[in-house]
Design a protein around this motif. Structure first.
Motif, PDB file in Angstrom:
ATOM      1  N   MET A   1       0.829  -1.193   0.000  1.00 22.09           N
ATOM      2  CA  MET A   1       0.000   0.000   0.000  1.00 22.09           C
ATOM      3  C   MET A   1       0.876   1.261   0.000  1.00 22.09           C
ATOM      4  O   MET A   1       2.038   1.209   0.374  1.00 22.09           O
ATOM      5  CB  MET A   1      -0.926   0.002   1.219  1.00 22.09           C
ATOM      6  N   ILE A   2       0.263   2.374  -0.416  1.00 18.24           N
ATOM      7  CA  ILE A   2       0.958   3.649  -0.445  1.00 18.24           C
ATOM      8  C   ILE A   2       0.648   4.417   0.834  1.00 18.24           C
ATOM      9  O   ILE A   2      -0.500   4.522   1.259  1.00 18.24           O
ATOM     10  CB  ILE A   2       0.512   4.496  -1.658  1.00 18.24           C
ATOM     11  N   LYS A   3       1.685   4.956   1.450  1.00 16.18           N
ATOM     12  CA  LYS A   3       1.551   5.655   2.721  1.00 16.18           C
ATOM     13  C   LYS A   3       1.516   7.161   2.508  1.00 16.18           C
ATOM     14  O   LYS A   3       2.410   7.731   1.866  1.00 16.18           O
ATOM     15  CB  LYS A   3       2.713   5.269   3.640  1.00 16.18           C
ATOM     16  N   HIS A   4       0.507   7.809   3.071  1.00 14.49           N
ATOM     17  CA  HIS A   4       0.345   9.260   3.028  1.00 14.49           C
ATOM     18  C   HIS A   4       0.503   9.786   4.452  1.00 14.49           C
ATOM     19  O   HIS A   4      -0.191   9.336   5.365  1.00 14.49           O
ATOM     20  CB  HIS A   4      -1.048   9.592   2.472  1.00 14.49           C
ATOM     21  N   VAL A   5       1.437  10.708   4.656  1.00 14.49           N
ATOM     22  CA  VAL A   5       1.769  11.196   5.996  1.00 14.49           C
ATOM     23  C   VAL A   5       1.433  12.680   6.090  1.00 14.49           C
ATOM     24  O   VAL A   5       1.713  13.450   5.159  1.00 14.49           O
ATOM     25  CB  VAL A   5       3.258  10.974   6.314  1.00 14.49           C
ATOM     26  N   GLY A   6       0.847  13.082   7.223  1.00 13.19           N
ATOM     27  CA  GLY A   6       0.482  14.482   7.407  1.00 13.19           C
ATOM     28  C   GLY A   6       0.812  15.026   8.783  1.00 13.19           C
ATOM     29  O   GLY A   6      -0.044  15.006   9.672  1.00 13.19           O
ATOM     30  N   PRO A   7       2.046  15.518   9.018  1.00 11.84           N
ATOM     31  CA  PRO A   7       2.349  16.207  10.285  1.00 11.84           C
ATOM     32  C   PRO A   7       1.567  17.526  10.343  1.00 11.84           C
ATOM     33  O   PRO A   7       1.537  18.280   9.366  1.00 11.84           O
ATOM     34  CB  PRO A   7       3.854  16.461  10.204  1.00 11.84           C
ATOM     35  N   THR A   8       0.950  17.798  11.493  1.00 12.72           N
ATOM     36  CA  THR A   8      -0.006  18.902  11.602  1.00 12.72           C
ATOM     37  C   THR A   8       0.217  19.713  12.870  1.00 12.72           C
ATOM     38  O   THR A   8       0.625  19.165  13.897  1.00 12.72           O
ATOM     39  CB  THR A   8      -1.446  18.340  11.601  1.00 12.72           C
ATOM     40  N   ASN A   9      -0.074  21.016  12.775  1.00 15.39           N
ATOM     41  CA  ASN A   9      -0.023  21.912  13.928  1.00 15.39           C
ATOM     42  C   ASN A   9      -1.410  22.413  14.277  1.00 15.39           C
ATOM     43  O   ASN A   9      -2.256  22.606  13.413  1.00 15.39           O
ATOM     44  CB  ASN A   9       0.881  23.116  13.656  1.00 15.39           C
ATOM     45  N   ARG A  10      -1.621  22.671  15.553  1.00 11.47           N
ATOM     46  CA  ARG A  10      -2.907  23.178  16.023  1.00 11.47           C
ATOM     47  C   ARG A  10      -3.011  24.691  15.826  1.00 11.47           C
ATOM     48  O   ARG A  10      -2.008  25.371  15.588  1.00 11.47           O
ATOM     49  CB  ARG A  10      -3.101  22.851  17.500  1.00 11.47           C
ATOM     50  N   TRP A  11      -4.213  25.189  15.964  1.00 11.99           N
ATOM     51  CA  TRP A  11      -4.466  26.626  15.958  1.00 11.99           C
ATOM     52  C   TRP A  11      -3.704  27.321  17.076  1.00 11.99           C
ATOM     53  O   TRP A  11      -3.474  26.741  18.142  1.00 11.99           O
ATOM     54  CB  TRP A  11      -5.954  26.863  16.206  1.00 11.99           C
ATOM     55  N   ASP A  12      -3.363  28.586  16.849  1.00 15.08           N
ATOM     56  CA  ASP A  12      -2.811  29.403  17.928  1.00 15.08           C
ATOM     57  C   ASP A  12      -3.791  29.474  19.097  1.00 15.08           C
ATOM     58  O   ASP A  12      -5.012  29.527  18.895  1.00 15.08           O
ATOM     59  CB  ASP A  12      -2.550  30.834  17.444  1.00 15.08           C
ATOM     60  N   LEU A  13      -3.269  29.477  20.305  1.00 14.64           N
ATOM     61  CA  LEU A  13      -4.019  29.641  21.543  1.00 14.64           C
ATOM     62  C   LEU A  13      -4.898  28.451  21.907  1.00 14.64           C
ATOM     63  O   LEU A  13      -5.608  28.486  22.914  1.00 14.64           O
ATOM     64  CB  LEU A  13      -4.876  30.916  21.515  1.00 14.64           C
ATOM     65  N   VAL A  14      -4.880  27.398  21.109  1.00 11.82           N
ATOM     66  CA  VAL A  14      -5.599  26.170  21.455  1.00 11.82           C
ATOM     67  C   VAL A  14      -4.630  25.249  22.200  1.00 11.82           C
ATOM     68  O   VAL A  14      -3.510  25.020  21.735  1.00 11.82           O
ATOM     69  CB  VAL A  14      -6.140  25.462  20.198  1.00 11.82           C
ATOM     70  N   SER A  15      -5.043  24.730  23.346  1.00 13.98           N
ATOM     71  CA  SER A  15      -4.158  23.842  24.102  1.00 13.98           C
ATOM     72  C   SER A  15      -3.976  22.525  23.354  1.00 13.98           C
ATOM     73  O   SER A  15      -4.834  22.118  22.565  1.00 13.98           O
ATOM     74  CB  SER A  15      -4.738  23.561  25.488  1.00 13.98           C
ATOM     75  N   ARG A  16      -2.857  21.867  23.630  1.00 11.95           N
ATOM     76  CA  ARG A  16      -2.614  20.592  22.971  1.00 11.95           C
ATOM     77  C   ARG A  16      -3.657  19.552  23.385  1.00 11.95           C
ATOM     78  O   ARG A  16      -4.102  18.750  22.561  1.00 11.95           O
ATOM     79  CB  ARG A  16      -1.195  20.087  23.259  1.00 11.95           C
ATOM     80  N   ASP A  17      -4.075  19.570  24.637  1.00 13.15           N
ATOM     81  CA  ASP A  17      -5.087  18.619  25.083  1.00 13.15           C
ATOM     82  C   ASP A  17      -6.410  18.819  24.342  1.00 13.15           C
ATOM     83  O   ASP A  17      -7.043  17.848  23.910  1.00 13.15           O
ATOM     84  CB  ASP A  17      -5.316  18.746  26.593  1.00 13.15           C
ATOM     85  N   ASP A  18      -6.838  20.074  24.199  1.00  9.83           N
ATOM     86  CA  ASP A  18      -8.085  20.347  23.482  1.00  9.83           C
ATOM     87  C   ASP A  18      -7.959  19.972  22.015  1.00  9.83           C
ATOM     88  O   ASP A  18      -8.897  19.423  21.418  1.00  9.83           O
ATOM     89  CB  ASP A  18      -8.466  21.823  23.611  1.00  9.83           C
ATOM     90  N   TYR A  19      -6.800  20.266  21.442  1.00  4.50           N
ATOM     91  CA  TYR A  19      -6.588  19.913  20.034  1.00  4.50           C
ATOM     92  C   TYR A  19      -6.637  18.401  19.848  1.00  4.50           C
ATOM     93  O   TYR A  19      -7.301  17.899  18.944  1.00  4.50           O
ATOM     94  CB  TYR A  19      -5.246  20.458  19.545  1.00  4.50           C
ATOM     95  N   HIS A  20      -5.938  17.657  20.700  1.00  7.05           N
ATOM     96  CA  HIS A  20      -5.932  16.201  20.594  1.00  7.05           C
ATOM     97  C   HIS A  20      -7.339  15.632  20.719  1.00  7.05           C
ATOM     98  O   HIS A  20      -7.718  14.708  19.991  1.00  7.05           O
ATOM     99  CB  HIS A  20      -5.031  15.601  21.675  1.00  7.05           C
ATOM    100  N   ARG A  21      -8.125  16.187  21.642  1.00  9.29           N
ATOM    101  CA  ARG A  21      -9.493  15.704  21.826  1.00  9.29           C
ATOM    102  C   ARG A  21     -10.317  15.884  20.545  1.00  9.29           C
ATOM    103  O   ARG A  21     -10.992  14.960  20.086  1.00  9.29           O
ATOM    104  CB  ARG A  21     -10.161  16.462  22.977  1.00  9.29           C
TER     105      ARG A  21
END
Length: 254
Positions: free
Chosen positions: A1-21
């Motif tokens: 299979m072909i692998k598609h990878v997407g490293p991503t950043n959250r919005w400014d001022l959004v906590s990492r916990d809220d973003y992960h949720r």
């Protein structure tokens, strides 16, 4: 299979916990509806290897039967829905295609079916080859010289080498002459848990890995630690989207 990878950043001022949720609880469900998607791993970035702030907040790993299937999906309305959902939580994203080469695998046999039930952490390094180094020389050194050194890292359970093939940003996915990916390769190394990784990373042997990489392989490296979450695997008959939606709805109501 072909692998598609997407490293991503959250919005400014959004906590990492809220973003992960919201990323795991909503965005991955939207993305899982893209046609012909065979496997989907949502990686939540937990920290920098040294303990600091990581370069990214999440990383998607999506698999299709062929590159043409990805191109077709790229133009489908379901992918447009994914793009439109970016404005709700995604502050930035890179996308690229890569090959997978499993070099070492001592993980539990059922880990890939339910990684979220383990404490396993994955070290990810996105590397750019040395200045003046051809791609062929880069791949030859990586596989023939560097990997044998890296495989001796204390506590290492799995090592996968992923040379990149092309960028998938913008219109690269449907162009006849796509651009190279922003990195030349992705290194993936799994450890039993965070404590095991920290012991390994601070072991003097890691200097052998670092020195070889800096001197002979990589001009630059972006590294971070992730925990993997299975969203979809059609070959294994796994579809966790309803479970993810229910958990997300319960969390939002609290």
């Amino acid at each position: 299979m072909i692998k598609h990878v997407g490293p991503t950043n959250r919005w400014d001022l959004v906590s990492r916990d809220d973003y992960h949720r919201d990323y795991l609880g909503h965005h991955t469900v939207v993305a899982s509806r893209i046609p012909k998607l065979q496997r989907y791993i949502a990686c939540l970035v937990v920290r920098d290897p040294s303990g600091g702030e990581p370069a990214f907040d999440s990383m998607s790993e999506m698999y299709w039967p062929t590159a043409q299937d990805i191109r077709d999906a790229f133009m489908d309305s379901s992918w447009k829905n994914v793009r439109s959902d970016h404005s709700n939580l995604v502050g930035g994203r890179f996308m690229f295609l890569a090959e997978e080469h499993m070099v070492l695998d001592n993980l539990s046999a059922d880990y890939d079916a339910r990684p979220q039930e383990y404490d396993v952490v994955k070290y990810v390094a996105l590397i750019v080859r040395k200045d003046g180094m051809t791609r062929d020389d880069f791949l030859r050194y990586w596989f023939d010289k560097h990997i044998p050194i890296a495989l001796k890292a204390p506590g290492l359970l799995r090592y996968r080498a992923c040379p990149t093939t092309q960028s998938f940003n913008g219109d690269n996915g449907i162009r006849q002459d796509p651009e190279p990916a922003p990195w030349d390769g992705m290194i993936e190394m799994w450890f039993k848990d965070m404590e095991s990784f920290d012991r390994s990373f601070h072991d003097p042997y890691w200097n052998e890995i670092r020195f070889d990489s800096y001197r002979n392989l990589a001009m630059t490296r972006t590294s971070f630690l992730v925990r993997e979450n299975m969203v979809l695997d059609r070959q294994l008959g796994i579809d966790r989207t309803k479970e993810i939606e229910a958990r997300h709805a319960a969390a939002k109501s609290c």
